[in-house]
Design an enzyme around this catalytic site. Sequence first.
Site, PDB file in Angstrom:
ATOM      1  N   TYR A   1       0.679  -1.173  -0.010  1.00  0.00           N
ATOM      2  CA  TYR A   1       0.092   0.106   0.053  1.00  0.00           C
ATOM      3  C   TYR A   1       0.857   1.392   0.019  1.00  0.00           C
ATOM      4  O   TYR A   1       0.675   2.055  -0.903  1.00  0.00           O
ATOM      5  CB  TYR A   1      -0.910  -0.150   1.104  1.00  0.00           C
ATOM      6  CG  TYR A   1      -2.210  -0.916   1.337  1.00  0.00           C
ATOM      7  CD1 TYR A   1      -2.580  -1.701   0.209  1.00  0.00           C
ATOM      8  CD2 TYR A   1      -2.891  -1.052   2.326  1.00  0.00           C
ATOM      9  CE1 TYR A   1      -3.327  -2.646   0.209  1.00  0.00           C
ATOM     10  CE2 TYR A   1      -3.827  -2.022   2.388  1.00  0.00           C
ATOM     11  CZ  TYR A   1      -4.326  -2.641   1.267  1.00  0.00           C
ATOM     12  OH  TYR A   1      -5.365  -3.647   1.327  1.00  0.00           O
ATOM     13  N   LYS A  12      -8.857  -4.298   3.581  1.00  0.00           N
ATOM     14  CA  LYS A  12      -8.363  -4.763   4.792  1.00  0.00           C
ATOM     15  C   LYS A  12      -7.235  -5.868   4.762  1.00  0.00           C
ATOM     16  O   LYS A  12      -7.458  -6.338   3.559  1.00  0.00           O
ATOM     17  CB  LYS A  12      -9.313  -5.323   5.887  1.00  0.00           C
ATOM     18  CG  LYS A  12     -10.124  -6.591   5.318  1.00  0.00           C
ATOM     19  CD  LYS A  12     -10.817  -7.485   6.214  1.00  0.00           C
ATOM     20  CE  LYS A  12     -10.103  -8.774   6.534  1.00  0.00           C
ATOM     21  NZ  LYS A  12     -10.550  -9.835   5.952  1.00  0.00           N
ATOM     22  N   GLU A  27     -17.861 -20.471   9.241  1.00  0.00           N
ATOM     23  CA  GLU A  27     -17.622 -20.919   7.719  1.00  0.00           C
ATOM     24  C   GLU A  27     -17.401 -22.469   7.798  1.00  0.00           C
ATOM     25  O   GLU A  27     -17.147 -22.952   8.640  1.00  0.00           O
ATOM     26  CB  GLU A  27     -16.394 -20.277   7.090  1.00  0.00           C
ATOM     27  CG  GLU A  27     -16.813 -18.903   6.374  1.00  0.00           C
ATOM     28  CD  GLU A  27     -15.650 -18.236   5.657  1.00  0.00           C
ATOM     29  OE1 GLU A  27     -15.779 -17.241   4.861  1.00  0.00           O
ATOM     30  OE2 GLU A  27     -14.339 -18.769   5.984  1.00  0.00           O
ATOM     31  N   HIS A  57     -14.752  -7.375  10.691  1.00  0.00           N
ATOM     32  CA  HIS A  57     -16.256  -7.416  10.347  1.00  0.00           C
ATOM     33  C   HIS A  57     -16.839  -7.383  11.648  1.00  0.00           C
ATOM     34  O   HIS A  57     -18.095  -6.692  11.451  1.00  0.00           O
ATOM     35  CB  HIS A  57     -16.473  -8.468   9.580  1.00  0.00           C
ATOM     36  CG  HIS A  57     -15.544  -8.780   8.364  1.00  0.00           C
ATOM     37  ND1 HIS A  57     -15.380  -7.750   7.597  1.00  0.00           N
ATOM     38  CD2 HIS A  57     -15.033  -9.849   7.695  1.00  0.00           C
ATOM     39  CE1 HIS A  57     -14.349  -8.227   6.511  1.00  0.00           C
ATOM     40  NE2 HIS A  57     -14.396  -9.287   6.632  1.00  0.00           N
ATOM     41  N   ARG A 107     -22.374 -22.426   7.516  1.00  0.00           N
ATOM     42  CA  ARG A 107     -22.018 -21.119   6.999  1.00  0.00           C
ATOM     43  C   ARG A 107     -23.022 -19.937   7.391  1.00  0.00           C
ATOM     44  O   ARG A 107     -24.085 -20.320   6.785  1.00  0.00           O
ATOM     45  CB  ARG A 107     -21.579 -21.222   5.418  1.00  0.00           C
ATOM     46  CG  ARG A 107     -21.185 -19.721   4.950  1.00  0.00           C
ATOM     47  CD  ARG A 107     -20.940 -19.533   3.539  1.00  0.00           C
ATOM     48  NE  ARG A 107     -20.719 -18.437   3.145  1.00  0.00           N
ATOM     49  CZ  ARG A 107     -21.601 -17.491   2.845  1.00  0.00           C
ATOM     50  NH1 ARG A 107     -22.830 -18.194   2.271  1.00  0.00           N
ATOM     51  NH2 ARG A 107     -21.353 -16.124   2.490  1.00  0.00           N
TER      52      ARG A 107
HETATM   53  N1  LIG Z   1      -9.352 -12.694  -1.756  1.00  0.00           N
HETATM   54  C1  LIG Z   1     -10.544 -12.239  -0.857  1.00  0.00           C
HETATM   55  O1  LIG Z   1     -11.652 -13.023  -0.789  1.00  0.00           O
HETATM   56  C2  LIG Z   1     -10.389 -11.062   0.072  1.00  0.00           C
HETATM   57  C3  LIG Z   1      -9.259 -10.372  -0.017  1.00  0.00           C
HETATM   58  N2  LIG Z   1      -9.126  -9.360   0.719  1.00  0.00           N
HETATM   59  C4  LIG Z   1      -8.227  -8.405   0.635  1.00  0.00           C
HETATM   60  O2  LIG Z   1      -7.768  -7.860  -0.441  1.00  0.00           O
HETATM   61  C5  LIG Z   1      -6.399  -7.870  -1.026  1.00  0.00           C
HETATM   62  C6  LIG Z   1      -6.087  -8.610  -1.818  1.00  0.00           C
HETATM   63  O3  LIG Z   1      -6.573  -9.806  -1.687  1.00  0.00           O
HETATM   64  P1  LIG Z   1      -6.307 -11.016  -2.757  1.00  0.00           P
HETATM   65  O4  LIG Z   1      -6.694 -10.561  -4.338  1.00  0.00           O
HETATM   66  O5  LIG Z   1      -6.819 -12.279  -2.379  1.00  0.00           O
HETATM   67  O6  LIG Z   1      -4.650 -11.240  -3.150  1.00  0.00           O
HETATM   68  P2  LIG Z   1      -3.726 -11.903  -4.140  1.00  0.00           P
HETATM   69  O7  LIG Z   1      -2.862 -12.586  -3.164  1.00  0.00           O
HETATM   70  O8  LIG Z   1      -4.567 -12.377  -5.076  1.00  0.00           O
HETATM   71  O9  LIG Z   1      -2.947 -10.473  -4.586  1.00  0.00           O
HETATM   72  C7  LIG Z   1      -3.512  -9.645  -5.725  1.00  0.00           C
HETATM   73  C8  LIG Z   1      -2.402  -9.341  -6.576  1.00  0.00           C
HETATM   74  O10 LIG Z   1      -1.290  -8.581  -5.907  1.00  0.00           O
HETATM   75  C9  LIG Z   1       0.070  -9.038  -6.333  1.00  0.00           C
HETATM   76  N3  LIG Z   1       0.776  -9.470  -5.371  1.00  0.00           N
HETATM   77  C10 LIG Z   1       0.659 -10.512  -4.767  1.00  0.00           C
HETATM   78  N4  LIG Z   1       1.683 -10.910  -3.630  1.00  0.00           N
HETATM   79  C11 LIG Z   1       2.354  -9.675  -3.896  1.00  0.00           C
HETATM   80  C12 LIG Z   1       3.522  -9.286  -2.956  1.00  0.00           C
HETATM   81  N5  LIG Z   1       4.150  -9.957  -2.062  1.00  0.00           N
HETATM   82  N6  LIG Z   1       4.049  -8.231  -3.488  1.00  0.00           N
HETATM   83  C13 LIG Z   1       3.417  -7.541  -4.340  1.00  0.00           C
HETATM   84  N7  LIG Z   1       2.492  -7.772  -5.261  1.00  0.00           N
HETATM   85  C14 LIG Z   1       1.842  -8.954  -4.737  1.00  0.00           C
HETATM   86  C15 LIG Z   1      -0.340 -10.045  -7.592  1.00  0.00           C
HETATM   87  O11 LIG Z   1      -0.619  -9.402  -8.752  1.00  0.00           O
HETATM   88  P3  LIG Z   1       0.800  -9.487  -9.895  1.00  0.00           P
HETATM   89  O12 LIG Z   1       1.810 -10.559  -9.302  1.00  0.00           O
HETATM   90  O13 LIG Z   1       0.246  -9.867 -11.035  1.00  0.00           O
HETATM   91  O14 LIG Z   1       1.251  -8.138  -9.602  1.00  0.00           O
HETATM   92  C16 LIG Z   1      -1.984 -10.565  -7.132  1.00  0.00           C
HETATM   93  O15 LIG Z   1      -2.474 -10.991  -8.393  1.00  0.00           O
HETATM   94  C17 LIG Z   1      -5.698  -7.944   0.467  1.00  0.00           C
HETATM   95  O16 LIG Z   1      -5.542  -7.121   1.213  1.00  0.00           O
HETATM   96  C18 LIG Z   1      -6.679  -9.111   1.216  1.00  0.00           C
HETATM   97  O17 LIG Z   1      -6.671  -9.216   2.607  1.00  0.00           O
HETATM   98  C19 LIG Z   1     -10.188  -8.839   1.826  1.00  0.00           C
HETATM   99  C20 LIG Z   1     -11.267  -9.803   1.665  1.00  0.00           C
HETATM  100  C21 LIG Z   1     -11.476 -10.999   0.961  1.00  0.00           C
HETATM  101  O1  LIG Z   2     -12.721 -10.705   4.826  1.00  0.00           O
HETATM  102  C1  LIG Z   2     -13.071 -11.921   4.763  1.00  0.00           C
HETATM  103  O2  LIG Z   2     -14.428 -12.277   4.432  1.00  0.00           O
HETATM  104  C2  LIG Z   2     -14.735 -13.687   3.949  1.00  0.00           C
HETATM  105  C3  LIG Z   2     -15.911 -13.903   4.361  1.00  0.00           C
HETATM  106  O3  LIG Z   2     -16.893 -12.883   3.813  1.00  0.00           O
HETATM  107  P1  LIG Z   2     -18.526 -13.448   3.457  1.00  0.00           P
HETATM  108  O4  LIG Z   2     -18.743 -12.021   2.915  1.00  0.00           O
HETATM  109  O5  LIG Z   2     -18.487 -14.549   2.798  1.00  0.00           O
HETATM  110  O6  LIG Z   2     -19.009 -13.638   4.608  1.00  0.00           O
HETATM  111  C4  LIG Z   2     -13.778 -14.796   4.624  1.00  0.00           C
HETATM  112  O7  LIG Z   2     -13.946 -15.966   4.186  1.00  0.00           O
HETATM  113  C5  LIG Z   2     -12.297 -14.353   4.642  1.00  0.00           C
HETATM  114  O8  LIG Z   2     -11.342 -15.083   5.248  1.00  0.00           O
HETATM  115  C6  LIG Z   2     -11.982 -12.957   5.032  1.00  0.00           C
HETATM  116  O9  LIG Z   2     -10.536 -12.554   4.662  1.00  0.00           O
END
Ligand SMILES: NC(=O)C1=CN([C@@H]2O[C@H](COP(=O)(O)OP(=O)(O)OC[C@H]3O[C@@H](n4cnc5c(N)ncnc54)[C@H](OP(=O)(O)O)[C@@H]3O)[C@@H](O)[C@H]2O)C=CC1
Ligand SMILES: O=C1O[C@H](COP(=O)(O)O)[C@@H](O)[C@H](O)[C@H]1O
Length: 518
Positions: free
Chosen positions: A155, A182, A250, A274, A365
């Site tokens: 970030y 988050k 879940e 949450h 869930r």
């Molecule tokens: N997945 C989910 O359901 C949820 C996720 N979040 C939050 O959203 C954010 C993104 O989550 P998510 O999409 O699962 O994350 P990912 O691990 O899929 O990362 C997203 C993208 O970031 C890049 N990336 C991954 N690791 C690194 C690293 N160490 N340094 C730099 N770039 C990196 C990659 O793109 P590239 O390599 O192409 O640049 C990747 O495709 C996080 O903060 C997560 O906590 C929140 C709620 C739910």
């Molecule tokens: O932020 C998160 O939420 C999901 C659950 O979201 P929901 O809307 O399906 O209740 C959770 O699975 C994940 O671990 C957490 O990072």
Amino acid sequence: MSGVSSESSPLSGRNSFSSPLSRFNDLELSSESGCLSIIVLGASGDLAKKKTFPALFHLFHQGFLQSGEVHIFGYARSNLSDDGLRERIRGYLKGASDEHVSQFLQLVKYVSGSYDSGEGFELLNKAISEYETSKNNESGSYRRLFYLALPPSVYPSVCKMIRSYCMNPSSHTGWTRVIVEKPFGKDLDSAEELSAELGQLFEEEQLYRIDHYLGKELVQNLLVLRFANRLFMPLWNRDSIANVQIVFKEDFGTDGRGGYFDQYGIIRDIIQNHLLQVFCLVAMEKPVSLKPEHIRDEKVKVLQSVEPIKHEEVVIGQYDGYKDDPTVPDDSNTPTYASVVLRVHNERWEGVPFILKAGKALNSRKAEIRVQFKDAPGDIFRCKKQGRNEFVIRLQPSEAMYMKLTVKKPGLEMATEQSELDLSYGLRYNDVKIPEAYERLILDTIRGDQQHFVRRDELRAAWEIFTPLLHDIDGGKLKSVPYKPGTRGPQEADELSKRMGYVQTHGYIWVAPTLSNI
Ligand SMILES: NC(=O)C1=CN([C@@H]2O[C@H](COP(=O)(O)OP(=O)(O)OC[C@H]3O[C@@H](n4cnc5c(N)ncnc54)[C@H](OP(=O)(O)O)[C@@H]3O)[C@@H](O)[C@H]2O)C=CC1
Ligand SMILES: O=C1O[C@H](COP(=O)(O)O)[C@@H](O)[C@H](O)[C@H]1O
């Protein structure tokens, strides 16, 4: 907000009065026109494909994003083409014709670059500017919305890059806004450090800290329920309420996210954000108005009234098999389950335990709020054993609110039984499509409404509550007890709820009504 049309509702004949809340929250909600560029950073990732792009698609499908005005840019390090990104997300865009999906995908472009060097962001800015120039947008504004679907470790550098290369030029009217996901830090110090770094780059009004639970329909209903219904006002306090449970369950484990999860655990993943946001809306005092700052002031106040958490009022657990994930260390103590009691030191809630429970790999869930009332004094029916009144707000799945009541069992005998007053959304609002949380929150950001986003001081207050406990868990002072996947979690948690005065109703199960069983 839609009402129920008497033609299509199964409960026809009811009147439904609906009024857009935005009219009441005194916000100058903008009806801006002009170029809107939405930039999804981390476009190659899991959140982007499962949540962010589908939410943008639904907004497009419903006409909130006009093809003449909006352009969407995916940005990540992965080597993808525009079509490569489009194919990656196509399968997640549901509920519309192929033609509509293709129209949406034509608005999506991809720019590849790193998160910490100027080159990629220069390219990104060039792509955005070209689009803006092509629009020949003389009277409208220029709006740039950056969505950080990225690990929080990047970030600060990404925000620096946006600030240095991609801001809406000062010669343009409009804005630049940034949505951050988050987790916002891992404890109080790291969260404050992150806040300070971002705070040097953007004004608080430009930062939208998203907590998707604040976008859920029944979470958004909490203020209306509490402050627009005379019925609840005299009951919503320590005189009538015995305890409150806020529950997240879940029925699957960490499913390949073990490496990420192990650094955070269930308290940081679910409870500190949450469930605590839901807690605020259940426990806070009435805000002066619906202005975002008034609501958030009240949330901060109630958070600051939470007493330090006691170890004896916490149970943490870890499901058997969690450590089979090769990315999880063999000696991990990270909780995949936690039950934590919060106590609010104020006039309304003194003595009422708020039990926040969350767990993975459990027997179902669901997410719900369960407000349990005290026993009716002077019980002439001797029906205490049947159960107490409970007001349950089912956040998901099958959104509903129901009030568990003791009633006379129909028939000739004077016997009592447990029943319920039931407002199940599937029935009452069966012709309304409930929007996805991310859909609403992205729309709020475009409209400049920060009500459902976490303010910096709120975040601080949230971390102040949980940081000592988290440090004790990280330091091994509390041990996770094992539990079997597919169960209710550790038995110790049920014992804790019992100790907190929760009385379980035996032999009663609420079944979500359907049209076929009324
Ligand atoms: N997945 C989910 O359901 C949820 C996720 N979040 C939050 O959203 C954010 C993104 O989550 P998510 O999409 O699962 O994350 P990912 O691990 O899929 O990362 C997203 C993208 O970031 C890049 N990336 C991954 N690791 C690194 C690293 N160490 N340094 C730099 N770039 C990196 C990659 O793109 P590239 O390599 O192409 O640049 C990747 O495709 C996080 O903060 C997560 O906590 C929140 C709620 C739910
Ligand atoms: O932020 C998160 O939420 C999901 C659950 O979201 P929901 O809307 O399906 O209740 C959770 O699975 C994940 O671990 C957490 O990072």
